[in-house]
Enzyme design. Structure first.
Site: not given
Length: 293
Positions: A97, A172, A240
């Protein structure tokens, strides 16, 4: 389709994915910063390589799944990176990701060299990886996607091409935005039900059978009640992801107040020393020791 697969990143997700590939009779060469994490896979038949460049030289399709965008940058563009040995015979698939911008950078570098590239982040956590039921969100060219799809199907239950390079990462981010909301809802549900002195097992069973049902509630609620905060997905990695989502939304002049709040709360959780816990540890903002008060 080739069976010579390279796999870089043997973490919570990567190790299970490689197990599925080995079980499907693919030849897999692996690399990880900490070699000991690959020991069990080597016993199962995986081969070891000493660097991302070495993995690439020994493989035809290379999958990567690491922690942060800076790790992606290093394993693709570093001194011993993938692009040191990648040729027109390779297909590169990043399942980290990461940022859509970096996905497009890797794609463009590949295009200059005649190398096919996909960004293909996954969702489903440690259980999805173990059970081979991950969801894969792919960005890139359709012809490349069709070549790799049979391999995706080995370890996933759903895989879709979302669009051009970077589209997998954008999808995502949409996924993580939704998860941020459901994780907050689950934690507040448990905090409220506990304050009302309800039987939490019964509450989860009941609301999980109605319109409040969601993946976070079904998978992480029971873990919390068992005081299991091991990481199917790390708090630090979720922070993150939420930062990437907020950075991308800002570029699109889009305000996401719920996501912004979720990021703040997870940052508070990390500051309390829980960055290496699983994301279900968000309940510790209400139950500091992870136990029902």
């Amino acid at each position: 389709m080739t069976k010579a697969i390279g796999f870089i990143g043997i973490g919570v997700m990567g190790s299970s994915i490689v197990e599925h590939l080995l079980a499907a009779d693919y030849a897999v060469t692996v690399y990880n910063r900490t070699k000991s994490k690959a020991d069990e896979l080597i016993q199962l038949g995986a081969k070891w390589a000493d660097s991302p460049a070495d993995v690439t030289a020994k493989s035809e399709i290379i999958f990567t799944i690491v922690g942060y965008p800076q790790d992606v940058e290093k394993i693709y563009f570093g001194e011993e990176g993938i692009f040191k040995t990648a040729t027109q015979n390779h297909i590169l698939v990043d399942m980290t990701t990461s940022t859509p911008t970096l996905a497009q950078k890797v794609y463009q570098e590949g295009k200059k060299r005649g190398i096919e590239v996909l960004d293909a982040p996954v969702s489903g956590g440690d259980l999805g990886a173990k059970n081979g039921t991950l969801t894969v969100m792919v960005g890139g060219e359709e012809s490349t996607y069709e070549k790799v799809k049979p391999i995706f199907n080995v370890f996933s239950a759903k895989v879709n091409l979302q669009g051009g390079a970077g589209s997998g990462q954008h999808t995502k981010m949409a996924n993580q935005i939704m998860i941020a909301g459901t994780m907050m809802g689950m934690a507040e549900l448990l905090a409220y039900a506990n304050a009302a002195d309800l039987d939490l097992d019964k509450v989860l069973d009941t609301v999980g059978g109605g319109s409040a049902q969601n993946w976070s509630l079904s998978n992480y609620g029971p873990r919390i009640l068992k005081e299991d905060y091991t990481a199917g997905f790390f708090v630090k990695h979720f922070i993150k992801d939420l930062k990437i989502a907020l950075d991308e939304s800002e570029k699109m002049n889009l305000d996401l107040p719920s996501t912004r709040l979720a990021k703040q709360l997870y940052e508070d959780l990390a500051l309390n020393g829980f960055e290496n816990d699983g994301t279900q540890a968000i309940i510790k903002l209400w139950w500091p020791d992870g136990k029902r008060p």
